[in-house]
Design a protein around this motif. Structure first.
Motif, mmCIF file in Angstrom:
data_model
loop_
_atom_site.group_PDB
_atom_site.id
_atom_site.type_symbol
_atom_site.label_atom_id
_atom_site.label_comp_id
_atom_site.label_asym_id
_atom_site.label_seq_id
_atom_site.Cartn_x
_atom_site.Cartn_y
_atom_site.Cartn_z
ATOM 1 N N VAL A 220 0.846 -1.197 0.000
ATOM 2 C CA VAL A 220 0.000 0.000 0.000
ATOM 3 C C VAL A 220 0.879 1.243 0.000
ATOM 4 C CG1 VAL A 220 -1.919 -1.118 1.206
ATOM 5 C CG2 VAL A 220 -0.148 0.051 2.528
ATOM 6 N N GLY A 221 0.297 2.348 -0.446
ATOM 7 C CA GLY A 221 0.989 3.627 -0.394
ATOM 8 C C GLY A 221 1.736 3.957 -1.668
ATOM 9 N N ARG A 222 1.661 5.220 -2.062
ATOM 10 C CA ARG A 222 2.397 5.662 -3.242
ATOM 11 C C ARG A 222 3.894 5.690 -2.966
ATOM 12 N NH1 ARG A 222 2.268 11.648 -6.065
ATOM 13 N NH2 ARG A 222 3.355 11.079 -7.978
ATOM 14 N N SER A 223 4.271 6.108 -1.761
ATOM 15 C CA SER A 223 5.673 6.134 -1.361
ATOM 16 C C SER A 223 5.899 5.149 -0.224
ATOM 17 C CB SER A 223 6.076 7.539 -0.896
ATOM 18 O OG SER A 223 7.378 7.536 -0.331
ATOM 19 N N ASP A 224 7.039 4.473 -0.253
ATOM 20 C CA ASP A 224 7.380 3.555 0.838
ATOM 21 C C ASP A 224 8.254 4.215 1.897
ATOM 22 O OD1 ASP A 224 9.879 3.772 -0.302
ATOM 23 O OD2 ASP A 224 10.008 1.690 -0.953
ATOM 24 N N GLN A 225 8.436 5.549 1.774
ATOM 25 C CA GLN A 225 9.258 6.300 2.721
ATOM 26 C C GLN A 225 10.696 5.765 2.811
ATOM 27 O OE1 GLN A 225 7.954 9.103 3.996
ATOM 28 N NE2 GLN A 225 6.116 8.586 2.824
ATOM 29 N N GLY A 226 11.175 5.182 1.718
ATOM 30 C CA GLY A 226 12.554 4.702 1.672
ATOM 31 C C GLY A 226 12.783 3.351 2.318
ATOM 32 N N VAL A 227 11.707 2.681 2.738
ATOM 33 C CA VAL A 227 11.854 1.426 3.476
ATOM 34 C C VAL A 227 12.460 0.318 2.618
ATOM 35 C CG1 VAL A 227 10.571 -0.451 4.592
ATOM 36 C CG2 VAL A 227 10.040 1.923 5.144
ATOM 37 N N ASN A 228 12.003 0.179 1.368
ATOM 38 C CA ASN A 228 12.511 -0.907 0.538
ATOM 39 C C ASN A 228 13.987 -0.717 0.191
ATOM 40 O OD1 ASN A 228 10.272 -2.847 -0.102
ATOM 41 N ND2 ASN A 228 9.261 -0.956 -0.706
ATOM 42 N N ALA A 229 14.386 0.504 -0.085
ATOM 43 C CA ALA A 229 15.799 0.764 -0.363
ATOM 44 C C ALA A 229 16.653 0.465 0.871
ATOM 45 C CB ALA A 229 15.995 2.213 -0.796
ATOM 46 N N ALA A 230 16.156 0.871 2.042
ATOM 47 C CA ALA A 230 16.894 0.609 3.281
ATOM 48 C C ALA A 230 16.988 -0.888 3.538
ATOM 49 C CB ALA A 230 16.194 1.304 4.449
ATOM 50 N N ARG A 231 15.933 -1.625 3.215
ATOM 51 C CA ARG A 231 15.950 -3.078 3.421
ATOM 52 C C ARG A 231 16.958 -3.743 2.494
ATOM 53 N NH1 ARG A 231 10.935 -3.978 2.760
ATOM 54 N NH2 ARG A 231 10.343 -3.998 4.969
ATOM 55 N N ILE A 232 17.036 -3.268 1.265
ATOM 56 C CA ILE A 232 18.011 -3.830 0.323
ATOM 57 C C ILE A 232 19.436 -3.573 0.826
ATOM 58 C CG2 ILE A 232 19.006 -3.541 -1.985
ATOM 59 C CD1 ILE A 232 16.151 -3.092 -3.022
ATOM 60 N N ARG A 233 19.691 -2.373 1.304
ATOM 61 C CA ARG A 233 21.026 -2.066 1.841
ATOM 62 C C ARG A 233 21.348 -2.968 3.030
ATOM 63 N NH1 ARG A 233 18.901 3.442 1.808
ATOM 64 N NH2 ARG A 233 19.424 4.471 -0.171
ATOM 65 N N ASP A 234 20.394 -3.151 3.913
ATOM 66 C CA ASP A 234 20.591 -3.987 5.115
ATOM 67 C C ASP A 234 20.850 -5.430 4.696
ATOM 68 O OD1 ASP A 234 20.743 -4.723 7.757
ATOM 69 O OD2 ASP A 234 18.570 -4.838 8.043
ATOM 70 N N PHE A 235 20.065 -5.911 3.753
ATOM 71 C CA PHE A 235 20.233 -7.283 3.267
ATOM 72 C C PHE A 235 21.636 -7.486 2.680
ATOM 73 C CE2 PHE A 235 20.231 -10.226 -0.306
ATOM 74 C CZ PHE A 235 19.691 -11.373 0.261
ATOM 75 N N GLN A 236 22.063 -6.566 1.839
ATOM 76 C CA GLN A 236 23.367 -6.694 1.203
ATOM 77 C C GLN A 236 24.507 -6.624 2.215
ATOM 78 O OE1 GLN A 236 23.310 -3.716 -1.913
ATOM 79 N NE2 GLN A 236 22.354 -5.105 -3.366
#
Length: 241
Positions: A220-236
């Motif tokens: 949901v939501g037009r913006s994810d507030q940067g959550v997905n990018a932060a998750r990718i960085r954390d994962f990597q």
């Protein structure tokens, strides 16, 4: 007014419970994440202000009367209210830059991994899993230029197992895993409000090593507030540790 300190503390306790429910009610199954977020935006700060105000009033009254016990109770209530106001105070003093109005982030924008098991019927979803094409890719590069594929010296099989382990350690719900095709789909949730983001990870052999690609899409939501990018960085980062 004799027991206003006790009353203020009771208000603080009840208010703190309500605040916790607003933040974590979706995790308890009380409502959908978007409902909790709406409650937060509408009621959280006014609730915190009431708690702080009642506590301060009780503190002043009992300090004037030199009633230390009741004043202490009022002070505790005021501290609870102020603590709940910290996010608002922090954002006012140090505003966070507005996040890009996108919610689909991929390490490979030219050939983004495609979901095969998760689809647009997933619970509570209003966003599609269909990739937005060049326009979305350009918006991502502008907002998150550091997001890119992870290249590793591990063999493809070892990289896949490593990626799966990291995902499980990060608390993702693995929805489907295909060891032969070196891909898995999962759902990750935010700790506050319990928003769901769907994730796919694909490993590709590359020379003597491999490449790990990942894509995250918010339901949901037009913006994810940067959550997905932060998750990718954390994962990597965890993958490489």
């Amino acid at each position: 007014m004799k027991h206003s300190g006790k009353i203020a503390l009771l208000v603080a306790i009840i208010g703190a419970v309500v605040a916790a429910l607003i933040l974590f009610g979706a995790r308890l199954g009380l409502w959908e994440p978007i409902t909790g977020f709406g409650l937060y935006r509408t009621y959280f700060n006014p609730l915190a202000g009431i708690i702080a105000g009642v506590g301060l009033l009780a503190l002043v009254i009992h300090l004037v009367r030199k009633e230390k016990t009741q004043a202490t109770l009022g002070g505790v209530a005021a501290i609870v209210g102020v603590a709940l106001l910290i996010p608002m105070i922090s954002s006012t003093l140090n505003p966070t830059p507005r996040a890009a109005p996108i919610h689909d982030i991929s390490t490979d924008t030219a050939n983004p991994p495609e979901f095969e098991v998760l689809d647009d019927t997933r619970a509570g979803a209003s966003n599609t899993l269909e990739y937005g094409g060049p326009e979305l890719a350009a918006a991502q590069v502008a907002a998150y230029p550091d997001i890119a594929s992870l290249e590793t010296d591990l063999s493809a099989d070892d990289a896949y197992q490593r990626a799966l382990t990291v995902a499980q350690d990060m608390g993702w719900e693995i929805v489907a895993a295909d060891a032969e095709r070196l891909r898995f789909e999962a759902t990750a949730r935010t700790s506050v409000f319990y928003f769901a983001d769907d994730v796919i990870v694909v490993v590709t052999p590359q020379g003597d090593g491999s490449r790990v690609d990942m894509r995250g899409v918010s339901r949901v939501g037009r913006s994810d507030q940067g959550v997905n990018a932060a998750r990718i960085r954390d994962f990597q980062q965890q993958f490489q540790n």
